[in-house]
Design an enzyme around this catalytic site. Structure first.
Site, PDB file in Angstrom:
ATOM      1  N   HIS A   1     -10.674   6.642   1.491  1.00 24.10           N
ATOM      2  CA  HIS A   1      -9.336   6.570   0.967  1.00 24.10           C
ATOM      3  C   HIS A   1      -9.213   5.502  -0.160  1.00 24.10           C
ATOM      4  O   HIS A   1     -10.059   4.702  -0.051  1.00 24.10           O
ATOM      5  CB  HIS A   1      -8.467   6.263   2.120  1.00 24.10           C
ATOM      6  CG  HIS A   1      -8.621   4.757   2.644  1.00 24.10           C
ATOM      7  ND1 HIS A   1      -9.477   4.695   3.681  1.00 24.10           N
ATOM      8  CD2 HIS A   1      -8.138   3.675   2.683  1.00 24.10           C
ATOM      9  CE1 HIS A   1      -9.418   3.362   3.954  1.00 24.10           C
ATOM     10  NE2 HIS A   1      -8.735   2.795   3.263  1.00 24.10           N
TER      11      HIS A   1
ATOM     12  N   HIS B   1     -10.751   0.494  -2.976  1.00 23.08           N
ATOM     13  CA  HIS B   1     -12.098   0.402  -2.382  1.00 23.08           C
ATOM     14  C   HIS B   1     -13.071   1.045  -3.356  1.00 23.08           C
ATOM     15  O   HIS B   1     -12.906   1.961  -3.967  1.00 23.08           O
ATOM     16  CB  HIS B   1     -12.319   1.161  -1.261  1.00 23.08           C
ATOM     17  CG  HIS B   1     -11.515   0.693  -0.188  1.00 23.08           C
ATOM     18  ND1 HIS B   1     -11.301  -0.619   0.447  1.00 23.08           N
ATOM     19  CD2 HIS B   1     -10.497   1.127   0.884  1.00 23.08           C
ATOM     20  CE1 HIS B   1     -10.437  -0.638   1.346  1.00 23.08           C
ATOM     21  NE2 HIS B   1      -9.854   0.382   1.553  1.00 23.08           N
TER      22      HIS B   1
ATOM     23  N   HIS C   1     -17.649   2.218   0.033  1.00 22.40           N
ATOM     24  CA  HIS C   1     -16.966   1.185   1.061  1.00 22.40           C
ATOM     25  C   HIS C   1     -17.467   1.225   2.555  1.00 22.40           C
ATOM     26  O   HIS C   1     -17.377   2.363   3.028  1.00 22.40           O
ATOM     27  CB  HIS C   1     -15.479   0.991   0.886  1.00 22.40           C
ATOM     28  CG  HIS C   1     -15.092  -0.032   1.360  1.00 22.40           C
ATOM     29  ND1 HIS C   1     -14.215  -0.601   2.474  1.00 22.40           N
ATOM     30  CD2 HIS C   1     -15.073  -1.499   0.810  1.00 22.40           C
ATOM     31  CE1 HIS C   1     -14.121  -1.693   2.747  1.00 22.40           C
ATOM     32  NE2 HIS C   1     -14.463  -2.437   1.705  1.00 22.40           N
TER      33      HIS C   1
ATOM     34  N   LYS D   1      -6.757  -5.306  -3.149  1.00 23.49           N
ATOM     35  CA  LYS D   1      -7.533  -5.749  -1.889  1.00 23.49           C
ATOM     36  C   LYS D   1      -8.384  -4.564  -1.597  1.00 23.49           C
ATOM     37  O   LYS D   1      -8.513  -3.446  -1.576  1.00 23.49           O
ATOM     38  CB  LYS D   1      -6.854  -6.072  -0.753  1.00 23.49           C
ATOM     39  CG  LYS D   1      -5.954  -4.815  -0.298  1.00 23.49           C
ATOM     40  CD  LYS D   1      -4.561  -5.526   0.722  1.00 23.49           C
ATOM     41  CE  LYS D   1      -4.017  -4.592   1.200  1.00 23.49           C
ATOM     42  NZ  LYS D   1      -4.575  -3.341   1.854  1.00 23.49           N
TER      43      LYS D   1
ATOM     44  N   ASP E   1       0.865  -1.338   0.058  1.00 23.42           N
ATOM     45  CA  ASP E   1      -0.069  -0.073   0.028  1.00 23.42           C
ATOM     46  C   ASP E   1       0.689   1.439  -0.075  1.00 23.42           C
ATOM     47  O   ASP E   1       0.533   2.340   0.852  1.00 23.42           O
ATOM     48  CB  ASP E   1      -0.889  -0.025   1.188  1.00 23.42           C
ATOM     49  CG  ASP E   1      -2.134  -1.071   1.066  1.00 23.42           C
ATOM     50  OD1 ASP E   1      -2.047  -1.823   0.006  1.00 23.42           O
ATOM     51  OD2 ASP E   1      -2.900  -1.033   2.050  1.00 23.42           O
TER      52      ASP E   1
ATOM     53  N   CYS F   1      -2.037  -2.711   7.734  1.00 23.23           N
ATOM     54  CA  CYS F   1      -1.903  -3.734   6.422  1.00 23.23           C
ATOM     55  C   CYS F   1      -0.550  -4.587   6.479  1.00 23.23           C
ATOM     56  O   CYS F   1      -0.615  -5.877   6.174  1.00 23.23           O
ATOM     57  CB  CYS F   1      -2.078  -2.918   5.040  1.00 23.23           C
ATOM     58  SG  CYS F   1      -3.933  -2.570   5.016  1.00 23.23           S
TER      59      CYS F   1
ATOM     60  N   ASP G   1      -4.519  -0.982  -1.980  1.00 22.69           N
ATOM     61  CA  ASP G   1      -5.733  -0.852  -1.182  1.00 22.69           C
ATOM     62  C   ASP G   1      -6.540  -0.137  -2.388  1.00 22.69           C
ATOM     63  O   ASP G   1      -6.494   0.696  -3.133  1.00 22.69           O
ATOM     64  CB  ASP G   1      -5.630  -0.143   0.041  1.00 22.69           C
ATOM     65  CG  ASP G   1      -6.384  -0.132   0.906  1.00 22.69           C
ATOM     66  OD1 ASP G   1      -6.744  -1.344   1.261  1.00 22.69           O
ATOM     67  OD2 ASP G   1      -7.144   0.832   1.742  1.00 22.69           O
TER      68      ASP G   1
HETATM   69  C1  VGL Z   1      -4.889   0.518   5.665  1.00 27.32           C
HETATM   70  C2  VGL Z   1      -6.525   1.280   7.048  1.00 27.32           C
HETATM   71  C3  VGL Z   1      -7.483   1.099   5.994  1.00 27.32           C
HETATM   72  C4  VGL Z   1      -3.486   0.171   5.300  1.00 27.32           C
HETATM   73  C5  VGL Z   1      -5.592   0.293   4.646  1.00 27.32           C
HETATM   74  O1  VGL Z   1      -2.969   0.226   4.438  1.00 27.32           O
HETATM   75  O2  VGL Z   1      -2.733  -0.251   6.524  1.00 27.32           O
HETATM   76  N1  VGL Z   1      -5.267   0.925   6.807  1.00 27.32           N
HETATM   77  N2  VGL Z   1      -6.897   0.605   4.822  1.00 27.32           N
HETATM   78 ZN    ZN Z   2      -8.442   0.608   3.134  1.00 23.42          ZN
END
Ligand code: VGL
Ligand code: ZN
Length: 215
Positions: A90, A57, A61, A115, A17, A160, A55
């Site tokens: 996000h 979404h 979401h 994901k 990410d 993550c 990430d």
């Molecule tokens: C993440 C919160 C929500 C991460 C992703 O990449 O750690 N944290 N979505």
């Molecule tokens: Zn996320």
């Protein structure tokens, strides 16, 4: 002098990410999130195999606070699979915030796993969604490619990266987290909890500087 073999055919660098929304100025900025980029790039240069997670979404979401009237970001709610932290919107699919940091050497990636694309369920781990059961396909990919040891870096250490490392251990991979190539969100002690959980599972904690110096 410690001697570490150069990363080889059974080693995978998995950069988690490294996206604009997790960097300063982004929708869910991780403090110093962009500081990982040059370090991750140095790692990418020495690993023969690299995968990235993204990430990804839908705009509506269920992990977004805005989907829960009266709730604020960073509160928690119960969803059908358990407790879920609510986040600012996000990494919405196709938006600039969901793109990789422009300086990330993403062309080196052999594989990109997306994901969090199912509206009703979040996915911190690169291997399983937050029900801890629905696979992303990455485990099968790693096994088919013959990877035995995964080196994790990226954002965020305590979400993550942590969940990906835990699942990788449970799946039987050797796992190292490259500490200085990660940054954390640190909600209510989550960063310290992450490191102790990872230590308990036998995840190795490395420094990029050491890894690169030993080559
Ligand atoms: C993440 C919160 C929500 C991460 C992703 O990449 O750690 N944290 N979505
Ligand atoms: Zn996320």
């Amino acid at each position: 002098m410690a001697t570490r073999l150069a990363p080889g055919e059974t080693d995978l660098l998995l950069a988690v990410d490294v996206q604009n929304d997790f960097c300063p100025g982004g929708a869910l900025a991780v403090p110093e999130g962009d500081a990982v980029v040059p370090i991750v790039n140095r790692l990418i240069a020495v690993f023969p195999h690299v995968a990235l997670t993204q990430d990804w979404h839908p705009a509506d979401h269920r992990s977004f606070a805005v989907a829960h009237p009266g709730r604020q970001p960073f509160e928690t709610v119960m969803l059908y699979y358990g407790r879920q932290t609510l986040w600012p919107a996000h990494c919405v699919q196709g938006t600039p915030g969901a793109a990789f940091h422009r300086q990330l050497a993403s062309d080196a990636a052999e594989f990109i796993v997306r994901k969090g694309f199912r509206k009703a369920i979040d996915s911190y781990s690169a291997f399983f969604e937050n029900d801890r059961k629905t696979p992303t396909g990455l485990a099968g990919y790693c096994r088919e490619r013959g990877f035995a040891r995964l080196y994790l870096c990226g954002l965020a250490t305590d979400y993550c990266v942590r969940y990906s490392a835990e699942d990788a251990r449970r799946l039987g991979f050797a796992v190292a987290v490259i500490e200085d190539a990660c940054r954390g969100i640190d909600l209510d002690g989550s960063l310290a909890q992450a490191w102790s959980a990872l230590a308990g599972l036998g995840v190795e904690r490395l420094l990029a500087a050491r890894l690169l110096a030993d080559l």
